[in-house]
Design an enzyme around this catalytic site. Sequence first.
Site, short mmCIF file in Angstrom:
data_model
loop_
_atom_site.label_atom_id
_atom_site.label_comp_id
_atom_site.label_asym_id
_atom_site.label_seq_id
_atom_site.Cartn_x
_atom_site.Cartn_y
_atom_site.Cartn_z
N SER A 198 40.24 38.77 41.58
CA SER A 198 38.82 38.79 41.91
C SER A 198 38.32 40.21 42.17
CB SER A 198 38.54 37.92 43.15
OG SER A 198 39.09 38.51 44.32
N PRO A 232 42.46 37.01 50.19
CA PRO A 232 43.46 37.96 50.70
C PRO A 232 43.06 39.43 50.60
CG PRO A 232 44.05 37.30 48.50
CD PRO A 232 42.81 36.52 48.83
N GLY A 233 41.86 39.71 50.02
CA GLY A 233 41.39 41.09 50.03
C GLY A 233 41.05 41.69 48.69
N ASP A 287 32.24 36.59 48.60
CA ASP A 287 32.70 35.74 47.49
C ASP A 287 33.19 34.41 48.04
OD1 ASP A 287 33.27 35.01 44.88
OD2 ASP A 287 35.26 35.91 44.90
N LYS A 316 28.15 30.22 43.03
CA LYS A 316 28.88 29.31 42.14
C LYS A 316 27.90 28.48 41.32
CE LYS A 316 32.37 31.04 44.19
NZ LYS A 316 33.11 32.14 43.54
#
Length: 374
Positions: A198, A232-233, A287, A316
């Site tokens: 991402s 997770p970043g 996000d 989305k």
Amino acid sequence: MNEIVNGKGSGIILLCRAGFESDCAAEIQDKTAQLGVYGYCQTQPEQAYVTYHCQHEEAEHIARKLVLKELVFAREMFAVLSAVKLAGVEDRASEVINVLKPHQETFGLAGDLRVETPDTNEANQLSKFCRKFSVPLRRALRKEDLLSNKPLAKRPLLHVLFVNAAHALVGYSYSYNQTPYDGGILRLRMPKEAPSRSTLKLDEAFQVFVPENEQEERIHSGMKAVDLGAAPGGWTYQLVRRGMMVQTVDNGPMAESLMDTGQVKHIQEDGFKFRPKKKNINWLVCDMVEKPARVGELMASWLLDGDCEEAIFNLKLPMRQRYAAVKEYLEQIKEQLQTEGTKPFEIQAKHLYHDREEITVHLRWLLRDKRFSA
């Protein structure tokens, strides 16, 4: 059967992600109607482009007045002059010139050339051929005074789009209304250190939404940022890479490599409830997988409350009628900012190359507040 591919008619070609042709078509129909132009779209599923049929003078008007960066689903747009059949032709460059010559008054002397394909597996197999073909084609175009001897940024760009090995669409776009990337695609390499793919979405968003000549001022080391739904970043990585101090908000764990930088403060809290203690956040990014209307309202409220200067976030998409849904989401955000705000703002939205079933939106105030200066 496509009239332009068969050498008849004129119109606009819009490149998009394969599978989103109907959304791109719905958008161009809506936008051209606002310009007082009424053509019709022709497309096929998974072909990664849309043909908008209209009169030649209307195509010229659209090429000038319909702002590409304001289109959500179109990656690239050009006015098509004609099609060229190349099956069994030995001198392909001459065939392209033959269809361009009658239209030279329209575009004059072109400043550059782009030979490309739609973004499909079948068409991408022609990429190597396109690169090779561009060399003799440039030479032939210059010989016929159709192309400048060196790139001229303020002259129209010639497009030769190979829809398959046998057919190409030939057209032009204006320098002030085109993408700098072939096919409108900014291809990025996945950083080995990033904790998720991402990360490419935010990297692309920064480059697409912030003009190159403004990036040094608006994206730099020492700025303060908040990443909602960060774990997770992947997006935090892009903020840290640019030297920002980041507050990451998520109940999930963050990548240790990011925590070790000393630039990240992890706050385990609901992203919809968190607000910074100081109103000095330059960038808010988000996000979160939540209802688009809810995310849009949250992002607008951060700007209205003075909690951030600029925001980039994903919305989305539903499975069907995606353009209608996007139009509704963006109108809700605009109405909120217009009703409750007192300053001019900018909103941009794009179905980026690294997006899938979402669009990426950018919001900012156009009048900069001194307290945000880093």
